[in-house]
Design an enzyme around this catalytic site. Structure first.
Site, short mmCIF file in Angstrom:
data_model
loop_
_atom_site.label_atom_id
_atom_site.label_comp_id
_atom_site.label_asym_id
_atom_site.label_seq_id
_atom_site.Cartn_x
_atom_site.Cartn_y
_atom_site.Cartn_z
N ASP A 14 0.86 -1.17 0.00
CA ASP A 14 0.00 0.00 0.00
C ASP A 14 0.91 1.24 0.00
O ASP A 14 2.12 1.13 0.25
CB ASP A 14 -0.90 -0.04 1.24
CG ASP A 14 -1.88 1.11 1.28
OD1 ASP A 14 -2.35 1.53 0.21
OD2 ASP A 14 -2.18 1.60 2.38
N ASP B 236 -0.36 5.13 0.85
CA ASP B 236 -0.71 6.08 1.91
C ASP B 236 -0.61 5.41 3.26
O ASP B 236 -1.25 4.39 3.52
CB ASP B 236 -2.13 6.61 1.69
CG ASP B 236 -2.26 7.42 0.43
OD1 ASP B 236 -1.46 8.35 0.25
OD2 ASP B 236 -3.15 7.14 -0.38
N ASP C 259 -1.48 -0.57 5.98
CA ASP C 259 -1.62 0.09 7.29
C ASP C 259 -3.05 0.05 7.82
O ASP C 259 -3.31 0.57 8.90
CB ASP C 259 -1.17 1.56 7.19
CG ASP C 259 -2.15 2.41 6.39
OD1 ASP C 259 -2.52 1.99 5.28
OD2 ASP C 259 -2.54 3.49 6.88
#
Length: 257
Positions: A13, A15, A209
């Site tokens: 990922d 961001d 995250d």
């Protein structure tokens, strides 16, 4: 930890894993350089539909990282590919940024604000009531409602901000129609990433995250999951979910320490 390092490839990922907004996170440069030096296959998979792969590549270059546009796959690209397979030659009314419209054009899906097949919503900085009204009108007339991703919020350098899930909610509520979301946790995104890497699920690890999109997507795709605490999820929040990541790290830099 050695088991993760020995993986053939990584799906990451962006961001909250690689950066917050325009701020690169600690240890990221070491991690990216380690993947390149060790011939690891990798793709940055992002639920954000705003930027094209070339723009994302340039963004990382401004942060000191040289990563080819070929190493990126966005929810905008996945959405365009999904619509093309569903209805080739379809049209769409789009609430979103250039990365989303470019991905749709690349798949020969053109803009239509009169009688489109789909209303497509992604993150945007130009969200307004006029666009919401138009989207509601078109969905009520029969256009199918599509969201690039279901994220309610996303991390930025200014803190947590609204994402596509929040922007599409008024349209869902007003029309009584539920959107179909293409981005994570929809396993479609990870399957696209695996195909891009030409790897099997057991050969890669997925690093994210968010428990509610990244980790569940990895689990449902039978991929080893790595949760980093550099984004929106804290250690205390993990126990709120009925599933767990295989590994938990403070950040991706921990992989190469």
């Amino acid at each position: 930890m050695e088991q993760i390092r020995n993986k053939k490839g990584f799906i990451c990922d962006m961001d909250g894993v690689i950066y917050h907004g325009s701020i690169i996170l600690p240890g990221v440069a070491d991690f990216v350089n380690w993947m390149i030096d060790n011939d690891k296959k990798f793709v940055f998979l992002t639920n954000s539909p705003e930027k094209t792969p070339h723009e994302l590549s340039m963004k990382l270059e401004r942060m000191g990282l040289k990563v080819s546009p070929d190493n990126f796959y966005t929810s905008a690209m996945a959405t365009a590919e999904f619509l093309q397979t569903q209805k080739p030659g379809c049209t769409a009314y789009v609430i979103g940024e250039a990365g989303l419209t470019k991905a749709l054009y690349d798949r020969k899906i053109y803009m239509n604000d009169v009688n489109p097949d789909y209303v497509v919503v992604g993150e945007t900085r130009t969200y307004n009531f006029e666009k919401i009204e138009k989207a509601i009108e078109l969905v009520n007339k029969g256009a199918k409602l599509i969201g690039t991703n279901p994220d309610i919020t996303g991390p930025t350098e200014k803190g947590i901000m609204p994402a596509t899930g929040s922007l599409i909610a008024p349209i869902e509520i007003a029309t009584g129609k539920k959107a179909y979301f293409v981005g994570k946790p929809n396993p479609l995104m990870l399957r696209h990433g695996l195909r891009k890497l030409n790897c099997h699920s057991e050969e890669i690890a997925f690093i994210g995250d968010r428990m509610d999109t990244d980790i569940i997507a990895g689990i449902e795709s039978n991929v080893d999951t790595v949760l980093v605490l550099s984004g929106v999820t804290s250690m205390e929040e993990i126990d709120r979910f009925p599933y767990r990541p295989k590994y938990i790290l403070d950040g991706v830099g921990d992989l190469v320490k």
